[in-house]
Design an enzyme around this catalytic site. Structure first.
Site, PDB file in Angstrom:
ATOM      1  N   ASP A   1       4.819  31.327  36.275  1.00 39.22           N
ATOM      2  CA  ASP A   1       4.585  32.153  35.091  1.00 39.22           C
ATOM      3  C   ASP A   1       5.835  33.005  34.884  1.00 39.22           C
ATOM      4  O   ASP A   1       6.623  33.191  35.822  1.00 39.22           O
ATOM      5  CB  ASP A   1       3.348  33.054  35.284  1.00 39.22           C
ATOM      6  CG  ASP A   1       2.729  33.498  33.959  1.00 39.22           C
ATOM      7  OD1 ASP A   1       1.678  32.944  33.573  1.00 39.22           O
ATOM      8  OD2 ASP A   1       3.322  34.390  33.298  1.00 39.22           O
ATOM      9  N   ILE A   2       5.976  33.552  33.689  1.00 41.83           N
ATOM     10  CA  ILE A   2       7.118  34.444  33.430  1.00 41.83           C
ATOM     11  C   ILE A   2       6.895  35.802  34.106  1.00 41.83           C
ATOM     12  O   ILE A   2       7.827  36.530  34.385  1.00 41.83           O
ATOM     13  CB  ILE A   2       7.350  34.600  31.908  1.00 41.83           C
ATOM     14  CG1 ILE A   2       8.746  35.148  31.635  1.00 41.83           C
ATOM     15  CG2 ILE A   2       6.264  35.435  31.256  1.00 41.83           C
ATOM     16  CD1 ILE A   2       9.144  35.079  30.177  1.00 41.83           C
ATOM     17  N   ARG A   3       5.615  36.117  34.338  1.00 42.84           N
ATOM     18  CA  ARG A   3       5.288  37.404  34.986  1.00 42.84           C
ATOM     19  C   ARG A   3       5.383  37.277  36.494  1.00 42.84           C
ATOM     20  O   ARG A   3       5.117  36.221  37.053  1.00 42.84           O
ATOM     21  CB  ARG A   3       3.857  37.821  34.630  1.00 42.84           C
ATOM     22  CG  ARG A   3       3.682  38.199  33.187  1.00 42.84           C
ATOM     23  CD  ARG A   3       2.275  38.664  32.931  1.00 42.84           C
ATOM     24  NE  ARG A   3       1.339  37.593  32.654  1.00 42.84           N
ATOM     25  CZ  ARG A   3       0.032  37.655  32.867  1.00 42.84           C
ATOM     26  NH1 ARG A   3      -0.487  38.722  33.432  1.00 42.84           N
ATOM     27  NH2 ARG A   3      -0.763  36.649  32.542  1.00 42.84           N
TER      28      ARG A   3
ATOM     29  N   LYS B   1       0.890  24.796  17.157  1.00 46.00           N
ATOM     30  CA  LYS B   1       0.016  23.814  17.828  1.00 46.00           C
ATOM     31  C   LYS B   1       0.070  22.468  17.103  1.00 46.00           C
ATOM     32  O   LYS B   1       0.021  21.419  17.737  1.00 46.00           O
ATOM     33  CB  LYS B   1      -1.418  24.348  17.903  1.00 46.00           C
ATOM     34  CG  LYS B   1      -1.564  25.496  18.891  1.00 46.00           C
ATOM     35  CD  LYS B   1      -1.358  25.008  20.318  1.00 46.00           C
ATOM     36  CE  LYS B   1      -1.131  26.086  21.315  1.00 46.00           C
ATOM     37  NZ  LYS B   1      -0.748  25.596  22.644  1.00 46.00           N
TER      38      LYS B   1
ATOM     39  N   LEU C   1      -0.718  32.294  35.216  1.00 48.83           N
ATOM     40  CA  LEU C   1      -1.448  33.552  35.415  1.00 48.83           C
ATOM     41  C   LEU C   1      -2.395  33.868  34.269  1.00 48.83           C
ATOM     42  O   LEU C   1      -3.049  34.906  34.266  1.00 48.83           O
ATOM     43  CB  LEU C   1      -0.456  34.710  35.581  1.00 48.83           C
ATOM     44  CG  LEU C   1       0.414  34.657  36.843  1.00 48.83           C
ATOM     45  CD1 LEU C   1       1.403  35.827  36.857  1.00 48.83           C
ATOM     46  CD2 LEU C   1      -0.459  34.699  38.095  1.00 48.83           C
ATOM     47  N   GLY C   2      -2.480  32.970  33.293  1.00 50.35           N
ATOM     48  CA  GLY C   2      -3.303  33.230  32.120  1.00 50.35           C
ATOM     49  C   GLY C   2      -4.767  32.899  32.332  1.00 50.35           C
ATOM     50  O   GLY C   2      -5.205  32.560  33.444  1.00 50.35           O
TER      51      GLY C   2
ATOM     52  N   ASP D   1      10.511  31.042  33.437  1.00 53.66           N
ATOM     53  CA  ASP D   1      10.421  31.167  31.984  1.00 53.66           C
ATOM     54  C   ASP D   1      10.562  29.761  31.405  1.00 53.66           C
ATOM     55  O   ASP D   1      11.561  29.083  31.670  1.00 53.66           O
ATOM     56  CB  ASP D   1      11.569  32.076  31.508  1.00 53.66           C
ATOM     57  CG  ASP D   1      11.574  32.273  30.008  1.00 53.66           C
ATOM     58  OD1 ASP D   1      10.821  31.579  29.301  1.00 53.66           O
ATOM     59  OD2 ASP D   1      12.349  33.140  29.548  1.00 53.66           O
TER      60      ASP D   1
ATOM     61  N   TYR E   1       0.611  30.630  15.025  1.00 55.14           N
ATOM     62  CA  TYR E   1       0.126  29.991  16.258  1.00 55.14           C
ATOM     63  C   TYR E   1      -0.389  28.580  15.948  1.00 55.14           C
ATOM     64  O   TYR E   1      -0.032  27.614  16.631  1.00 55.14           O
ATOM     65  CB  TYR E   1      -0.983  30.869  16.840  1.00 55.14           C
ATOM     66  CG  TYR E   1      -1.758  30.256  17.984  1.00 55.14           C
ATOM     67  CD1 TYR E   1      -1.158  30.030  19.219  1.00 55.14           C
ATOM     68  CD2 TYR E   1      -3.118  29.928  17.841  1.00 55.14           C
ATOM     69  CE1 TYR E   1      -1.885  29.474  20.282  1.00 55.14           C
ATOM     70  CE2 TYR E   1      -3.836  29.391  18.886  1.00 55.14           C
ATOM     71  CZ  TYR E   1      -3.218  29.159  20.099  1.00 55.14           C
ATOM     72  OH  TYR E   1      -3.940  28.622  21.136  1.00 55.14           O
TER      73      TYR E   1
HETATM   74  P1  NAD Z   1      -2.939  33.180  28.243  1.00 55.98           P
HETATM   75  O1  NAD Z   1      -2.292  34.022  27.198  1.00 55.98           O
HETATM   76  O2  NAD Z   1      -4.095  33.727  28.980  1.00 55.98           O
HETATM   77  O3  NAD Z   1      -1.843  32.703  29.311  1.00 55.98           O
HETATM   78  C1  NAD Z   1      -0.581  32.255  28.915  1.00 55.98           C
HETATM   79  C2  NAD Z   1       0.376  32.548  30.041  1.00 55.98           C
HETATM   80  O4  NAD Z   1       1.682  32.137  29.633  1.00 55.98           O
HETATM   81  C3  NAD Z   1       0.468  34.038  30.408  1.00 55.98           C
HETATM   82  O5  NAD Z   1       0.175  34.226  31.766  1.00 55.98           O
HETATM   83  C4  NAD Z   1       1.911  34.405  30.096  1.00 55.98           C
HETATM   84  O6  NAD Z   1       2.473  35.328  30.995  1.00 55.98           O
HETATM   85  C5  NAD Z   1       2.602  33.058  30.176  1.00 55.98           C
HETATM   86  N1  NAD Z   1       3.842  32.985  29.402  1.00 55.98           N
HETATM   87  C6  NAD Z   1       4.119  33.522  28.197  1.00 55.98           C
HETATM   88  N2  NAD Z   1       5.398  33.259  27.855  1.00 55.98           N
HETATM   89  C7  NAD Z   1       5.933  32.536  28.866  1.00 55.98           C
HETATM   90  C8  NAD Z   1       7.206  31.966  29.092  1.00 55.98           C
HETATM   91  N3  NAD Z   1       8.196  32.115  28.222  1.00 55.98           N
HETATM   92  N4  NAD Z   1       7.409  31.286  30.236  1.00 55.98           N
HETATM   93  C9  NAD Z   1       6.412  31.149  31.149  1.00 55.98           C
HETATM   94  N5  NAD Z   1       5.184  31.685  30.993  1.00 55.98           N
HETATM   95  C10 NAD Z   1       4.952  32.361  29.857  1.00 55.98           C
HETATM   96  O7  NAD Z   1      -3.306  31.798  27.542  1.00 55.98           O
HETATM   97  P2  NAD Z   1      -4.448  30.765  27.953  1.00 55.98           P
HETATM   98  O8  NAD Z   1      -5.676  31.215  27.277  1.00 55.98           O
HETATM   99  O9  NAD Z   1      -4.445  30.543  29.403  1.00 55.98           O
HETATM  100  O10 NAD Z   1      -3.932  29.478  27.161  1.00 55.98           O
HETATM  101  C11 NAD Z   1      -3.204  28.450  27.771  1.00 55.98           C
HETATM  102  C12 NAD Z   1      -2.969  27.360  26.743  1.00 55.98           C
HETATM  103  O11 NAD Z   1      -4.216  26.924  26.199  1.00 55.98           O
HETATM  104  C13 NAD Z   1      -2.137  27.792  25.542  1.00 55.98           C
HETATM  105  O12 NAD Z   1      -1.337  26.714  25.117  1.00 55.98           O
HETATM  106  C14 NAD Z   1      -3.177  28.091  24.492  1.00 55.98           C
HETATM  107  O13 NAD Z   1      -2.644  27.910  23.188  1.00 55.98           O
HETATM  108  C15 NAD Z   1      -4.208  27.048  24.792  1.00 55.98           C
HETATM  109  N6  NAD Z   1      -5.541  27.416  24.298  1.00 55.98           N
HETATM  110  C16 NAD Z   1      -6.238  28.451  24.852  1.00 55.98           C
HETATM  111  C17 NAD Z   1      -7.491  28.796  24.332  1.00 55.98           C
HETATM  112  C18 NAD Z   1      -8.297  29.919  24.907  1.00 55.98           C
HETATM  113  O14 NAD Z   1      -9.357  30.268  24.335  1.00 55.98           O
HETATM  114  N7  NAD Z   1      -7.898  30.514  26.031  1.00 55.98           N
HETATM  115  C19 NAD Z   1      -8.010  28.071  23.261  1.00 55.98           C
HETATM  116  C20 NAD Z   1      -7.256  27.061  22.691  1.00 55.98           C
HETATM  117  C21 NAD Z   1      -6.029  26.722  23.228  1.00 55.98           C
HETATM  118  C1  AKB Z   2      -7.030  32.106  20.132  1.00 53.99           C
HETATM  119  O1  AKB Z   2      -8.011  32.719  19.698  1.00 53.99           O
HETATM  120  O2  AKB Z   2      -5.871  32.292  19.743  1.00 53.99           O
HETATM  121  C2  AKB Z   2      -7.284  31.007  21.144  1.00 53.99           C
HETATM  122  C3  AKB Z   2      -7.431  29.690  20.467  1.00 53.99           C
HETATM  123  C4  AKB Z   2      -8.710  29.355  19.806  1.00 53.99           C
HETATM  124  O3  AKB Z   2      -6.503  28.925  20.433  1.00 53.99           O
HETATM  125  N1  AKB Z   2      -8.432  31.366  21.911  1.00 53.99           N
END
Ligand code: NAD
Ligand code: AKB
Length: 323
Positions: A39-41, A150, A15-16, A58, A146
């Site tokens: 998703d957890i939500r 990673k 859902l993210g 979860d 964070y």
């Molecule tokens: P987001 O925060 O939008 O989505 C993460 C989702 O994980 C949420 O929907 C949340 O409800 C769910 N979640 C949290 N805890 C949980 C659990 N215990 N069990 C199941 N679901 C759970 O994040 P995103 O932007 O979609 O990022 C996804 C991945 O990509 C992450 O690993 C993030 O580190 C990585 N990433 C994202 C970005 C970015 O700019 N969006 C950049 C670099 C890396």
């Molecule tokens: C954040 O800002 O935490 C993310 C990432 C760069 O991993 N968008």
């Protein structure tokens, strides 16, 4: 006789910001029923996610995940569940538990059930000692919890590949800019929020300084990179397989604001840095993605100008439809 079911894909954290678009892209490729979003939500209805199977899960509950894997003949997991940098710094213990513990669970399931796995990394693996144009290989000394999760994730992924032959792959995503789903608790969220405020309010108070330059990427490029990496023959991948650098574009907050100003009449942007400035300052300006280019022919399609055009056109349309 036991029925052999076709193999399916599981997406955690669906859902993210990324999940919303990756699930749609994967369903386009494999068919709606073959992609199980989780998703957890909980959700009742969702424009993308509920047009196929959705289950609440979860990632810290390994037994429940294993049941989903077995019951649905899962062959690949896209593991997106995580806490991002700003949320993670507010709750470091939970961030470690979800980001490292959740990945440990899916890696174990991948080992036991012979699954392929996508596990995203981030530009947050880098710390202040990294050159401003970040090489693929350089000491990784992040200052955010964070970022540390990673780095740990990349180390764990490499270990599972080397020790157990688990086909796990990852990308160090830059800050992702998208219009379909909101950004979720990260430092680079300003590069998404600014568009919504420009259209709705005509002004935005940005939480990093105007000279803050970070690696960024339009979501379409990020989804394509993910699918391309996963489609690459295993023998083409090198040691970067757990976290390939991929470059999209690199711009300062002011350059972004100016690009929006040139398209949105009377848009005003102010800059009031908060704690997220520290996280942004610890990350590089841009990344060297030569290994991704060499190994699987990665090439970004979006720079600042077409990213801004796409974001404004799509968001303006979205707000008009919703009005
Ligand atoms: P987001 O925060 O939008 O989505 C993460 C989702 O994980 C949420 O929907 C949340 O409800 C769910 N979640 C949290 N805890 C949980 C659990 N215990 N069990 C199941 N679901 C759970 O994040 P995103 O932007 O979609 O990022 C996804 C991945 O990509 C992450 O690993 C993030 O580190 C990585 N990433 C994202 C970005 C970015 O700019 N969006 C950049 C670099 C890396
Ligand atoms: C954040 O800002 O935490 C993310 C990432 C760069 O991993 N968008």
């Amino acid at each position: 006789m036991t029925e052999v079911l076709p193999s399916k894909v599981l997406v955690t954290g669906a859902l993210g910001q990324i999940g919303t678009e990756l699930v749609a892209a994967l369903r386009e490729l494999h068919g709606n029923d073959a992609v199980i979003a989780s998703d957890i939500r909980e959700i009742d209805d969702h424009p993308v996610i509920t047009n196929g199977p959705f289950t609440v899960a979860d990632v810290l509950d390994k037994d429940a995940l294993e049941e989903i894997v077995i019951d649905n003949s899962i062959s690949t997991i896209y593991h997106l569940a995580a806490l991002l940098s700003a949320t993670g710094e507010k709750n470091p213990e939970l961030c470690e538990r979800v980001n490292v513990g959740g990945l440990s669970n899916v890696l174990e399931l991948a080992r036991v059930h012979n699954l392929r796995l996508f596990s995203p990394s981030s530009i947050a693996v880098y710390g202040p000692d990294c050159p401003k144009h970040a090489p693929q290989i350089t000491p990784l000394n992040p200052t955010t919890v964070y970022g540390k999760t990673k780095v740990a994730g990349e180390v764990m992924a490499r270990y599972y590949w080397e020790a157990h032959g688990v086909d796990v792959r990852g990308l160090r995503y830059p800050g992702l800019v998208s219009w379909k789903a909101p950004a979720g608790g990260g430092t680079t969220d300003y590069a998404v929020d600014i568009f919504h405020h420009a259209i709705k309010d005509g002004n935005y108070d940005c939480f990093v300084r105007q000279d803050t330059r970070l690696p960024m990427m339009y979501m379409d490029d990020a989804i394509r990179a993910t699918l391309e990496l996963m489609a690459t023959p295993v023998e083409s991948l090198t040691d970067a397989r757990a976290g390939y650098n991929i470059a999209g574009c690199s711009f300062t907050a002011e350059e972004l604001a100016d690009a929006i100003k040139s398209r949105v009449d009377n848009f005003e942007c102010t800059f009031t840095p908060d704690i997220r400035q520290e996280y942004a300052d610890s990350w590089p300006d841009s990344v060297d993605d030569s290994e991704a280019k060499n190994d699987w022919a990665w090439e970004a399609q979006y720079g600042l100008e077409n990213l801004v055009d796409e974001m404004l056109a799509n968001l303006i349309h979205k707000y008009e439809v919703e009005a």
